[in-house]
Design a protein around this motif. Structure first.
Motif, PDB file in Angstrom:
ATOM      1  N   ASN A 100      -9.625   4.300  -9.405  1.00  0.00           N
ATOM      2  CA  ASN A 100      -9.548   5.519 -10.198  1.00  0.00           C
ATOM      3  C   ASN A 100     -10.695   6.423  -9.762  1.00  0.00           C
ATOM      4  OD1 ASN A 100      -9.073   7.429 -12.173  1.00  0.00           O
ATOM      5  ND2 ASN A 100     -10.137   6.276 -13.762  1.00  0.00           N
ATOM      6  N   ARG A 101     -10.381   7.376  -8.922  1.00  0.00           N
ATOM      7  CA  ARG A 101     -11.424   8.150  -8.247  1.00  0.00           C
ATOM      8  C   ARG A 101     -12.402   8.852  -9.194  1.00  0.00           C
ATOM      9  NH1 ARG A 101     -10.280  12.118  -3.071  1.00  0.00           N
ATOM     10  NH2 ARG A 101     -12.435  12.184  -2.328  1.00  0.00           N
ATOM     11  N   PRO A 102     -11.967   9.487 -10.292  1.00  0.00           N
ATOM     12  CA  PRO A 102     -12.923  10.181 -11.157  1.00  0.00           C
ATOM     13  C   PRO A 102     -14.011   9.282 -11.731  1.00  0.00           C
ATOM     14  CG  PRO A 102     -10.695  10.910 -11.647  1.00  0.00           C
ATOM     15  CD  PRO A 102     -10.572   9.742 -10.725  1.00  0.00           C
ATOM     16  N   ASN A 103     -13.739   7.964 -11.855  1.00  0.00           N
ATOM     17  CA  ASN A 103     -14.748   7.089 -12.451  1.00  0.00           C
ATOM     18  C   ASN A 103     -15.764   6.575 -11.432  1.00  0.00           C
ATOM     19  OD1 ASN A 103     -15.342   5.830 -15.163  1.00  0.00           O
ATOM     20  ND2 ASN A 103     -15.433   4.007 -13.886  1.00  0.00           N
ATOM     21  N   LEU A 104     -15.545   6.858 -10.168  1.00  0.00           N
ATOM     22  CA  LEU A 104     -16.477   6.358  -9.157  1.00  0.00           C
ATOM     23  C   LEU A 104     -17.863   6.960  -9.308  1.00  0.00           C
ATOM     24  CD1 LEU A 104     -14.165   6.246  -6.009  1.00  0.00           C
ATOM     25  CD2 LEU A 104     -14.789   4.383  -7.558  1.00  0.00           C
ATOM     26  N   ILE A 105     -17.954   8.089  -9.972  1.00  0.00           N
ATOM     27  CA  ILE A 105     -19.264   8.702 -10.223  1.00  0.00           C
ATOM     28  C   ILE A 105     -20.141   7.810 -11.092  1.00  0.00           C
ATOM     29  CG2 ILE A 105     -18.570   9.992 -12.289  1.00  0.00           C
ATOM     30  CD1 ILE A 105     -20.283  12.309 -11.264  1.00  0.00           C
ATOM     31  N   VAL A 126       0.840  -1.201   0.000  1.00  0.00           N
ATOM     32  CA  VAL A 126       0.000   0.000   0.000  1.00  0.00           C
ATOM     33  C   VAL A 126       0.874   1.249   0.000  1.00  0.00           C
ATOM     34  CG1 VAL A 126      -1.575   1.383   1.416  1.00  0.00           C
ATOM     35  CG2 VAL A 126      -2.043  -1.048   1.046  1.00  0.00           C
ATOM     36  N   GLU A 127       1.904   1.235   0.840  1.00  0.00           N
ATOM     37  CA  GLU A 127       2.804   2.389   0.919  1.00  0.00           C
ATOM     38  C   GLU A 127       3.523   2.628  -0.410  1.00  0.00           C
ATOM     39  OE1 GLU A 127       6.929   3.728   3.210  1.00  0.00           O
ATOM     40  OE2 GLU A 127       5.921   1.865   3.768  1.00  0.00           O
ATOM     41  N   LYS A 128       4.092   1.582  -0.991  1.00  0.00           N
ATOM     42  CA  LYS A 128       4.868   1.736  -2.220  1.00  0.00           C
ATOM     43  C   LYS A 128       3.988   2.137  -3.405  1.00  0.00           C
ATOM     44  CE  LYS A 128       8.762   0.716  -0.291  1.00  0.00           C
ATOM     45  NZ  LYS A 128       9.762   1.793  -0.035  1.00  0.00           N
ATOM     46  N   ILE A 129       2.785   1.548  -3.491  1.00  0.00           N
ATOM     47  CA  ILE A 129       1.874   1.894  -4.589  1.00  0.00           C
ATOM     48  C   ILE A 129       1.389   3.336  -4.434  1.00  0.00           C
ATOM     49  CG2 ILE A 129      -0.399   1.392  -5.564  1.00  0.00           C
ATOM     50  CD1 ILE A 129       0.172  -1.591  -4.925  1.00  0.00           C
ATOM     51  N   ALA A 130       1.078   3.738  -3.197  1.00  0.00           N
ATOM     52  CA  ALA A 130       0.622   5.113  -2.969  1.00  0.00           C
ATOM     53  C   ALA A 130       1.705   6.122  -3.344  1.00  0.00           C
ATOM     54  CB  ALA A 130       0.205   5.290  -1.508  1.00  0.00           C
ATOM     55  N   TYR A 190      -5.758   8.447  -7.930  1.00  0.00           N
ATOM     56  CA  TYR A 190      -6.092   7.142  -7.394  1.00  0.00           C
ATOM     57  C   TYR A 190      -6.264   7.197  -5.886  1.00  0.00           C
ATOM     58  CZ  TYR A 190      -4.531   5.205 -11.914  1.00  0.00           C
ATOM     59  OH  TYR A 190      -4.383   4.903 -13.242  1.00  0.00           O
ATOM     60  N   ILE A 191      -6.986   6.242  -5.353  1.00  0.00           N
ATOM     61  CA  ILE A 191      -7.097   6.045  -3.903  1.00  0.00           C
ATOM     62  C   ILE A 191      -7.034   4.545  -3.609  1.00  0.00           C
ATOM     63  CG2 ILE A 191      -8.429   8.140  -3.458  1.00  0.00           C
ATOM     64  CD1 ILE A 191     -10.934   6.307  -3.291  1.00  0.00           C
ATOM     65  N   ILE A 192      -6.687   4.212  -2.369  1.00  0.00           N
ATOM     66  CA  ILE A 192      -6.714   2.830  -1.912  1.00  0.00           C
ATOM     67  C   ILE A 192      -7.664   2.779  -0.714  1.00  0.00           C
ATOM     68  CG2 ILE A 192      -5.394   0.905  -0.970  1.00  0.00           C
ATOM     69  CD1 ILE A 192      -2.943   1.968  -2.401  1.00  0.00           C
TER      70      ILE A 192
END
Length: 206
Positions: A88-93, A49-53, A63-65
């Motif tokens: 992919n946060r923008p697509n969550l809509i 999680v740390e490395k990907i973030a 992006y978010i985790i």
């Protein structure tokens, strides 16, 4: 003697029932309680999680985790709780179940999923690999830090292995990484990490 047939549950009922404590998944209508992960498993999850973030922040990607979001394959009474879920946060809509049930189903919302293998390794290598491929998730990692999977996944003799599945022409193609192999991630081409470094995060001697 007759054996009782377990009642199958819809995803809607599962999402409404899911308690805050514990970790549960829905596998084709059957509620499955996930065992409490051991410390090494959680060390590896936290490390990834740390490395990907760091990578998506460095590249300015939206992006978010999330902590407890679910992945629901379309046309399936299933819901999975990946160890690492990159969204992919923008697509969550566009996700109809996101606001109320923190659930995603669209490939455009899910650049990457990571499962760290526990004793139920066949779920990660077979069941979830097939479901994630069906959704169209571009990249899927199976981090088998104990080499529990079948020899076709972990070598002969078995050894800790990271299998990275990349979606090509609608099907997953797998590349396996062990030891000092540098991880090659389609989502993060500049990822500078070896399989060994990931395994060491879980305290595995090399």
């Amino acid at each position: 003697m007759t054996q009782a047939i377990p009642k199958l549950v819809t995803f809607k009922d599962f999402a409404a029932w899911r308690p805050e404590g514990g970790r549960y998944e829905l596998h084709d209508g059957v509620i499955v309680e996930m065992a409490q992960p051991v410390g090494d498993h959680e060390d590896i999850v936290g490390f990834l999680v740390e490395k990907i973030a760091i990578e998506y922040v460095r590249n300015g990607l939206p992006y978010i985790i999330p902590k407890t979001a679910l992945v629901k394959p379309t046309n399936s009474e299933s819901g999975y709780s990946p160890d690492v879920l990159l969204l992919n946060r923008p697509n969550l809509i566009n996700e109809p179940l996101w606001k109320k049930e923190s659930t995603v189903s669209l490939a455009e919302s899910i650049p990457l999923v990571v499962e760290v293998v526990s004793t139920n390794w066949d779920d990660d290598y077979y069941t979830k690999q097939g479901k994630y491929e069906g959704i169209g998730i571009p990249e899927y990692w199976v981090v088998d830090y104990l080499g529990l999977g079948a020899k076709k996944f972990t070598g002969n003799p078995k050894q800790p292995t990271i299998s990275i599945y990349q979606l090509i022409d609608g099907e997953y193609q797998v590349t396996q990484f062990r030891g000092t192999d540098r991880i090659v991630s389609p989502t993060f081409p500049e990822f500078n990490l070896t399989a060994e470094q990931i395994f060491q995060a879980g305290g595995l001697p090399t």
